[in-house]
Design an enzyme around this catalytic site. Structure first.
Site, short mmCIF file in Angstrom:
data_model
loop_
_atom_site.label_atom_id
_atom_site.label_comp_id
_atom_site.label_asym_id
_atom_site.label_seq_id
_atom_site.Cartn_x
_atom_site.Cartn_y
_atom_site.Cartn_z
N ILE A 123 -36.40 105.13 61.60
CA ILE A 123 -35.43 104.95 62.68
C ILE A 123 -36.12 105.43 63.96
O ILE A 123 -36.74 106.50 63.97
CB ILE A 123 -34.14 105.74 62.40
CG1 ILE A 123 -33.42 105.08 61.22
CG2 ILE A 123 -33.24 105.77 63.63
CD1 ILE A 123 -32.21 105.83 60.74
N HIS B 7 -36.03 91.70 59.78
CA HIS B 7 -35.00 92.35 58.97
C HIS B 7 -34.48 91.34 57.94
O HIS B 7 -34.10 90.22 58.31
CB HIS B 7 -33.84 92.83 59.86
CG HIS B 7 -32.76 93.49 59.08
ND1 HIS B 7 -32.89 94.78 58.59
CD2 HIS B 7 -31.56 93.04 58.66
CE1 HIS B 7 -31.81 95.08 57.90
NE2 HIS B 7 -30.98 94.05 57.93
N THR C 276 -34.29 96.91 70.13
CA THR C 276 -33.61 97.71 71.16
C THR C 276 -33.20 99.03 70.51
O THR C 276 -33.50 99.26 69.33
CB THR C 276 -32.36 96.97 71.68
OG1 THR C 276 -31.45 96.82 70.59
CG2 THR C 276 -32.69 95.62 72.28
N GLU D 184 -30.43 99.85 69.45
CA GLU D 184 -29.47 99.66 68.35
C GLU D 184 -30.21 99.21 67.08
O GLU D 184 -30.91 98.18 67.11
CB GLU D 184 -28.43 98.60 68.74
CG GLU D 184 -27.26 98.57 67.79
CD GLU D 184 -26.43 97.29 67.93
OE1 GLU D 184 -25.76 96.94 66.96
OE2 GLU D 184 -26.51 96.65 69.00
N LEU D 185 -30.07 99.95 66.01
CA LEU D 185 -30.77 99.65 64.76
C LEU D 185 -30.46 98.23 64.28
O LEU D 185 -29.28 97.89 64.09
CB LEU D 185 -30.38 100.67 63.69
CG LEU D 185 -31.05 100.52 62.31
CD1 LEU D 185 -32.52 100.83 62.38
CD2 LEU D 185 -30.36 101.41 61.28
N GLU E 114 -39.90 84.98 55.25
CA GLU E 114 -40.43 86.00 56.18
C GLU E 114 -41.84 85.63 56.62
O GLU E 114 -42.19 85.72 57.79
CB GLU E 114 -40.46 87.38 55.51
CG GLU E 114 -39.09 87.89 55.14
CD GLU E 114 -39.10 89.33 54.62
OE1 GLU E 114 -40.13 90.01 54.75
OE2 GLU E 114 -38.05 89.76 54.10
C1 GRF Z 1 -39.64 93.06 54.38
O1 GRF Z 1 -38.71 92.64 53.44
C2 GRF Z 1 -39.04 93.10 55.75
O2 GRF Z 1 -38.04 92.17 55.93
C3 GRF Z 1 -38.48 94.50 55.81
O3 GRF Z 1 -39.39 95.29 55.09
C4 GRF Z 1 -40.06 94.49 54.14
C5 GRF Z 1 -41.54 94.68 54.35
O4 GRF Z 1 -42.31 94.03 53.40
N1 GRF Z 1 -38.31 94.91 57.18
P1 GRF Z 1 -43.88 93.98 53.54
O5 GRF Z 1 -44.36 95.43 53.65
O6 GRF Z 1 -44.22 93.18 54.75
O7 GRF Z 1 -44.35 93.35 52.27
#
Ligand code: GRF
Length: 221
Positions: A97, A114, A146, A148-149, A179
């Site tokens: 955080i 996220h 920002t 805000e978490l 991702e």
């Molecule tokens: C991912 O799931 C991301 O969304 C979250 O933390 C995880 C990190 O995974 N914030 P990695 O270390 O990139 O494999």
């Protein structure tokens, strides 16, 4: 013709670093106009550090356990990051955080990823919570950071369906594949000067992005 200046990027991690790997791979493929200036971890001996070393990116460990409070850790971290003069700071699984001083310092030049369709499921255990809430879809959001978490303006969001047989592990895997697509894309936009944060909102090519960011629907399973 002179080559345009490449964006200097510092990546912060705490663990496996699969998102870092996606950025490394994007660079190797010539898709990302960035220089990965450093990878910084708050945990020693994590796999993300190995990935960085393999790619010959400078690494640093700054262990939060060596600091008496959040403020002094964040101040030391800021100094370390700034010694690499980054244009962009990328949080890639950085499990801390952040203080308002820290987020203010990098406002408009720090991104986070996220694993949820923000603003739904801020915080931890998002996959379990999405399944428990009987959601039909889950996903992942890249956003500007920002104070805000998990609350800054969204840049891009990928949606995946939740299948009846899913548990948190299978769902997390499906989300992670997205991702690794959307984070390099957001970083590329920033590096190309197309993406910015203005008036507390995210803009792409001078167009205001929707509240939930640019939308991508996974074409799997
Ligand atoms: C991912 O799931 C991301 O969304 C979250 O933390 C995880 C990190 O995974 N914030 P990695 O270390 O990139 O494999």
């Amino acid at each position: 013709m002179t080559e345009a200046k490449r964006a200097r990027v510092v990546v912060l991690i705490s663990g496996s670093g699969s998102n870092l790997q996606a950025l490394i791979d994007g660079c190797a493929a010539g898709d990302l106009p960035i220089d990965l200036a450093a990878v910084i971890s708050n945990r020693p001996a994590v796999m993300g550090l190995e990935r960085a070393e393999r790619a010959k990116i400078p690494t640093q460990v700054i262990d939060h356990k060596g600091f008496s409070d959040r403020e002094s850790f964040d101040r030391a971290l800021m100094q370390l990051i700034d010694s690499y003069t980054p244009d962009l700071v990328v949080l890639a699984g950085f499990m801390r955080i952040l203080t308002p001083e820290f987020t203010q310092h990098y406002l408009g030049r720090m991104l986070n990823i996220h694993p949820s369709l923000l603003p739904k499921f801020q915080g931890l255990h998002t996959h379990e919570r999405a399944i428990a809430a009987d959601e039909t879809h889950h996903g992942v959001t890249v956003h500007f950071v920002t104070a805000e978490l998990d609350g800054g303006p969204a840049v891009i969001q990928a949606r995946v369906p939740i299948l009846t047989e899913d548990d948190a592990v299978t769902l997390a895997k499906r989300v992670q594949r997205q991702e690794h697509i959307i984070y390099p894309l957001a970083v590329k936009w920033f590096a190309e000067g197309k993406l910015c944060m203005r008036d507390g909102k995210a803009w792409l090519s001078d167009e205001l992005l929707p509240e939930c960011g640019y939308q991508i629907e996974a074409n799997e399973p």
